[in-house]
Design an enzyme around this catalytic site. Sequence first.
Site, PDB file in Angstrom:
ATOM      1  N   CYS A   1      -4.789   3.549  -0.753  1.00  0.00           N
ATOM      2  CA  CYS A   1      -3.562   2.905  -1.194  1.00  0.00           C
ATOM      3  C   CYS A   1      -2.450   3.918  -1.048  1.00  0.00           C
ATOM      4  O   CYS A   1      -2.559   5.027  -1.559  1.00  0.00           O
ATOM      5  CB  CYS A   1      -3.674   2.432  -2.647  1.00  0.00           C
ATOM      6  SG  CYS A   1      -2.107   1.758  -3.242  1.00  0.00           S
TER       7      CYS A   1
ATOM      8  N   ARG B   1      -5.993  -5.331   5.883  1.00  0.00           N
ATOM      9  CA  ARG B   1      -4.815  -5.084   5.043  1.00  0.00           C
ATOM     10  C   ARG B   1      -4.983  -3.795   4.241  1.00  0.00           C
ATOM     11  O   ARG B   1      -4.354  -2.785   4.528  1.00  0.00           O
ATOM     12  CB  ARG B   1      -4.577  -6.304   4.119  1.00  0.00           C
ATOM     13  CG  ARG B   1      -3.233  -6.298   3.407  1.00  0.00           C
ATOM     14  CD  ARG B   1      -3.174  -5.428   2.168  1.00  0.00           C
ATOM     15  NE  ARG B   1      -4.214  -5.724   1.183  1.00  0.00           N
ATOM     16  CZ  ARG B   1      -4.430  -4.954   0.120  1.00  0.00           C
ATOM     17  NH1 ARG B   1      -3.696  -3.880  -0.107  1.00  0.00           N
ATOM     18  NH2 ARG B   1      -5.407  -5.242  -0.739  1.00  0.00           N
ATOM     19  N   ASP B   2      -5.897  -3.792   3.275  1.00  0.00           N
ATOM     20  CA  ASP B   2      -6.026  -2.622   2.403  1.00  0.00           C
ATOM     21  C   ASP B   2      -6.458  -1.406   3.223  1.00  0.00           C
ATOM     22  O   ASP B   2      -6.022  -0.277   2.979  1.00  0.00           O
ATOM     23  CB  ASP B   2      -7.057  -2.909   1.302  1.00  0.00           C
ATOM     24  CG  ASP B   2      -6.844  -2.062   0.062  1.00  0.00           C
ATOM     25  OD1 ASP B   2      -5.996  -1.151   0.108  1.00  0.00           O
ATOM     26  OD2 ASP B   2      -7.522  -2.301  -0.951  1.00  0.00           O
TER      27      ASP B   2
ATOM     28  N   HIS C   1     -12.627   0.766  -4.840  1.00  0.00           N
ATOM     29  CA  HIS C   1     -12.487   1.855  -3.879  1.00  0.00           C
ATOM     30  C   HIS C   1     -13.600   2.850  -4.193  1.00  0.00           C
ATOM     31  O   HIS C   1     -14.082   2.925  -5.322  1.00  0.00           O
ATOM     32  CB  HIS C   1     -11.085   2.474  -3.984  1.00  0.00           C
ATOM     33  CG  HIS C   1     -10.021   1.565  -3.425  1.00  0.00           C
ATOM     34  ND1 HIS C   1      -9.453   1.760  -2.192  1.00  0.00           N
ATOM     35  CD2 HIS C   1      -9.474   0.428  -3.899  1.00  0.00           C
ATOM     36  CE1 HIS C   1      -8.574   0.787  -1.946  1.00  0.00           C
ATOM     37  NE2 HIS C   1      -8.578  -0.044  -2.976  1.00  0.00           N
TER      38      HIS C   1
ATOM     39  N   HIS D   1     -12.949  -5.334  -6.956  1.00  0.00           N
ATOM     40  CA  HIS D   1     -12.338  -4.668  -5.801  1.00  0.00           C
ATOM     41  C   HIS D   1     -12.452  -3.165  -6.039  1.00  0.00           C
ATOM     42  O   HIS D   1     -11.639  -2.586  -6.769  1.00  0.00           O
ATOM     43  CB  HIS D   1     -10.875  -5.141  -5.736  1.00  0.00           C
ATOM     44  CG  HIS D   1     -10.020  -4.533  -4.678  1.00  0.00           C
ATOM     45  ND1 HIS D   1      -9.544  -5.245  -3.595  1.00  0.00           N
ATOM     46  CD2 HIS D   1      -9.502  -3.286  -4.530  1.00  0.00           C
ATOM     47  CE1 HIS D   1      -8.780  -4.469  -2.847  1.00  0.00           C
ATOM     48  NE2 HIS D   1      -8.730  -3.277  -3.388  1.00  0.00           N
TER      49      HIS D   1
ATOM     50  N   ASN E   1     -11.809   1.449   0.617  1.00  0.00           N
ATOM     51  CA  ASN E   1     -12.559   0.447  -0.132  1.00  0.00           C
ATOM     52  C   ASN E   1     -14.044   0.661   0.155  1.00  0.00           C
ATOM     53  O   ASN E   1     -14.409   1.225   1.183  1.00  0.00           O
ATOM     54  CB  ASN E   1     -12.212  -0.965   0.367  1.00  0.00           C
ATOM     55  CG  ASN E   1     -10.784  -1.346   0.082  1.00  0.00           C
ATOM     56  OD1 ASN E   1      -9.895  -1.050   0.866  1.00  0.00           O
ATOM     57  ND2 ASN E   1     -10.563  -1.993  -1.040  1.00  0.00           N
TER      58      ASN E   1
HETATM   59  P1  HMG Z   1      12.592  -2.382  -3.743  1.00  0.00           P
HETATM   60  O1  HMG Z   1      13.162  -1.234  -2.952  1.00  0.00           O
HETATM   61  O2  HMG Z   1      12.705  -2.325  -5.239  1.00  0.00           O
HETATM   62  O3  HMG Z   1      13.142  -3.782  -3.208  1.00  0.00           O
HETATM   63  O4  HMG Z   1      11.071  -2.514  -3.358  1.00  0.00           O
HETATM   64  P2  HMG Z   1      14.558  -4.426  -3.211  1.00  0.00           P
HETATM   65  O5  HMG Z   1      14.373  -5.854  -3.597  1.00  0.00           O
HETATM   66  O6  HMG Z   1      15.539  -3.593  -3.975  1.00  0.00           O
HETATM   67  O7  HMG Z   1      14.957  -4.378  -1.655  1.00  0.00           O
HETATM   68  C1  HMG Z   1      15.133  -3.148  -0.968  1.00  0.00           C
HETATM   69  C2  HMG Z   1      15.015  -3.391   0.526  1.00  0.00           C
HETATM   70  O8  HMG Z   1      13.685  -3.840   0.841  1.00  0.00           O
HETATM   71  C3  HMG Z   1      15.951  -4.463   1.067  1.00  0.00           C
HETATM   72  O9  HMG Z   1      16.250  -4.097   2.421  1.00  0.00           O
HETATM   73  C4  HMG Z   1      15.086  -5.692   1.091  1.00  0.00           C
HETATM   74  O10 HMG Z   1      15.521  -6.648   2.025  1.00  0.00           O
HETATM   75  C5  HMG Z   1      13.757  -5.114   1.500  1.00  0.00           C
HETATM   76  P3  HMG Z   1      17.581  -3.289   2.813  1.00  0.00           P
HETATM   77  O11 HMG Z   1      18.697  -4.161   2.299  1.00  0.00           O
HETATM   78  O12 HMG Z   1      17.512  -1.965   2.108  1.00  0.00           O
HETATM   79  O13 HMG Z   1      17.490  -3.188   4.308  1.00  0.00           O
HETATM   80  N1  HMG Z   1      12.618  -5.944   1.045  1.00  0.00           N
HETATM   81  C6  HMG Z   1      11.677  -6.432   1.840  1.00  0.00           C
HETATM   82  N2  HMG Z   1      11.452  -6.318   3.172  1.00  0.00           N
HETATM   83  C7  HMG Z   1      10.372  -6.966   3.664  1.00  0.00           C
HETATM   84  N3  HMG Z   1       9.524  -7.703   2.915  1.00  0.00           N
HETATM   85  C8  HMG Z   1       9.715  -7.823   1.596  1.00  0.00           C
HETATM   86  C9  HMG Z   1      10.832  -7.176   1.018  1.00  0.00           C
HETATM   87  N4  HMG Z   1      11.286  -7.105  -0.238  1.00  0.00           N
HETATM   88  C10 HMG Z   1      12.403  -6.355  -0.206  1.00  0.00           C
HETATM   89  N5  HMG Z   1       8.854  -8.537   0.868  1.00  0.00           N
HETATM   90  C11 HMG Z   1       9.140  -3.912  -3.023  1.00  0.00           C
HETATM   91  C12 HMG Z   1      10.260  -3.505  -3.968  1.00  0.00           C
HETATM   92  C13 HMG Z   1       8.162  -4.723  -3.825  1.00  0.00           C
HETATM   93  C14 HMG Z   1       9.695  -4.717  -1.889  1.00  0.00           C
HETATM   94  C15 HMG Z   1       8.486  -2.616  -2.471  1.00  0.00           C
HETATM   95  O14 HMG Z   1       8.182  -1.793  -3.544  1.00  0.00           O
HETATM   96  C16 HMG Z   1       7.250  -2.896  -1.673  1.00  0.00           C
HETATM   97  O15 HMG Z   1       7.307  -3.435  -0.584  1.00  0.00           O
HETATM   98  N6  HMG Z   1       6.057  -2.491  -2.205  1.00  0.00           N
HETATM   99  C17 HMG Z   1       4.801  -2.778  -1.561  1.00  0.00           C
HETATM  100  C18 HMG Z   1       3.850  -1.682  -1.809  1.00  0.00           C
HETATM  101  C19 HMG Z   1       2.510  -2.042  -1.192  1.00  0.00           C
HETATM  102  O16 HMG Z   1       2.408  -2.847  -0.290  1.00  0.00           O
HETATM  103  N7  HMG Z   1       1.442  -1.387  -1.704  1.00  0.00           N
HETATM  104  C20 HMG Z   1       0.127  -1.581  -1.213  1.00  0.00           C
HETATM  105  C21 HMG Z   1      -0.469  -2.907  -1.606  1.00  0.00           C
HETATM  106  S1  HMG Z   1      -1.119  -2.946  -3.253  1.00  0.00           S
HETATM  107  C22 HMG Z   1      -2.705  -2.263  -3.129  1.00  0.00           C
HETATM  108  O17 HMG Z   1      -3.055  -1.740  -2.111  1.00  0.00           O
HETATM  109  C23 HMG Z   1      -3.647  -2.416  -4.287  1.00  0.00           C
HETATM  110  C24 HMG Z   1      -4.714  -3.489  -4.040  1.00  0.00           C
HETATM  111  O18 HMG Z   1      -5.486  -3.200  -2.885  1.00  0.00           O
HETATM  112  C25 HMG Z   1      -5.641  -3.594  -5.252  1.00  0.00           C
HETATM  113  C26 HMG Z   1      -6.182  -2.224  -5.705  1.00  0.00           C
HETATM  114  O19 HMG Z   1      -6.844  -1.519  -4.922  1.00  0.00           O
HETATM  115  O20 HMG Z   1      -5.924  -1.910  -6.873  1.00  0.00           O
HETATM  116  C27 HMG Z   1      -4.068  -4.880  -3.848  1.00  0.00           C
HETATM  117 MG    MG Z   2      -7.145  -1.802  -2.865  1.00  0.00          MG
END
Ligand code: HMG
Ligand code: MG
Length: 306
Positions: free
Chosen positions: A239, A14-15, A208, A206, A248
């Site tokens: 990320c 995933r990450d 990086h 966690h 990571n």
């Molecule tokens: P948004 O644009 O504010 O969402 O994004 P929305 O609710 O306004 O919806 C917009 C569109 O997205 C719509 O589709 C929804 O249906 C769709 P449209 O009508 O335009 O066709 N949508 C989705 N589609 C699939 N799955 C969903 C979903 N939700 C809405 N769940 C949102 C808000 C949270 C969805 C967006 O910002 C997002 O997906 N962000 C994810 C970012 C991400 O994955 N980042 C990486 C993971 S975090 C990380 O890596 C850190 C970590 O490792 C720890 C660390 O290292 O610190 C965990």
């Molecule tokens: Mg991470």
Amino acid sequence: MIPREVKLVEVGPRDGLQNEPRPLDAAAKIALIERLAESGLRVVESGSFVSPKWVPQMADTDKVMAGIRRKPGVSYPVLVPNMKGLDGALAAKADEIAVFGAASESFSRKNINCSIAESLERFAPVVDRARAAGVRVRGYVSCVLGCPYEGAVAPAAVAGVSAKLFAMGCYEVSLGDTIGVGTPGAAQAMVEAVAAAVPRERLAVHFHDTWGQALANILACLERGIATVDSAVAGLGGCPYANGASGNVATEDVLYMLDGLGVRTGVDFGQLAAAGRFVCEKLGRPPLAKAAQAQAARLEKAGERA
Ligand code: HMG
Ligand code: MG
């Protein structure tokens, strides 16, 4: 005293893969996840149900979840940012999900397009519904030792968000140094601040490895009683919403250190390193894990001698 046993949470599929420029197809992801589980890892984070516009690399998580042969005793969590993500995770029969928040406002907006308070409001019904369906929930806090937009992050801010995720029903809170800026003293101070609010045994770290501090930070946190460590095979990762955040810490490097310390993990180094070689070949990139490179060099020499 460091713990005698550590749970390694493998986050590479995933990450790691969420930030690889060359996407891996679902079949290769499935093969990777199965190899990781075979190596003895008990938790293999397998994807995320997020917007495919935001993170296209994870768009096939449903196929991946449908394709993996699930090994008894192994958990395959997926990231979920909202109710739509939970729908996907439940349809995929995920046994565990992770919600992901941040200790910095700017990062929260860049990563999930809402404030910290809004994210917590959004997570609460997601956590409730997941738990009612028998699905365990992990919580992540990003930017625990620094933010790419705001710089320093106060340990009290990390403790505050962690406490809320724990109170909401997350069984474990993973403290993410998203941009790998932390150093051991800062990591210990942050862990101590959070441990005043969340039981230490419910905390994970966690790291990086952007600034090369991850292993030192992990050891520093083990010394403070942390017994759950996230890592990614072959040091995959980054990320997409934290520019310059490198991979990571490599699981092979963490395992080599833990084996050397006599800490039990249940993971077999040879099988893990083979999984790392497999994914690196698929991605066409060299493995970042130093321990895997050293083992490969040793095997090559032994082959030459034979
Ligand atoms: P948004 O644009 O504010 O969402 O994004 P929305 O609710 O306004 O919806 C917009 C569109 O997205 C719509 O589709 C929804 O249906 C769709 P449209 O009508 O335009 O066709 N949508 C989705 N589609 C699939 N799955 C969903 C979903 N939700 C809405 N769940 C949102 C808000 C949270 C969805 C967006 O910002 C997002 O997906 N962000 C994810 C970012 C991400 O994955 N980042 C990486 C993971 S975090 C990380 O890596 C850190 C970590 O490792 C720890 C660390 O290292 O610190 C965990
Ligand atoms: Mg991470």
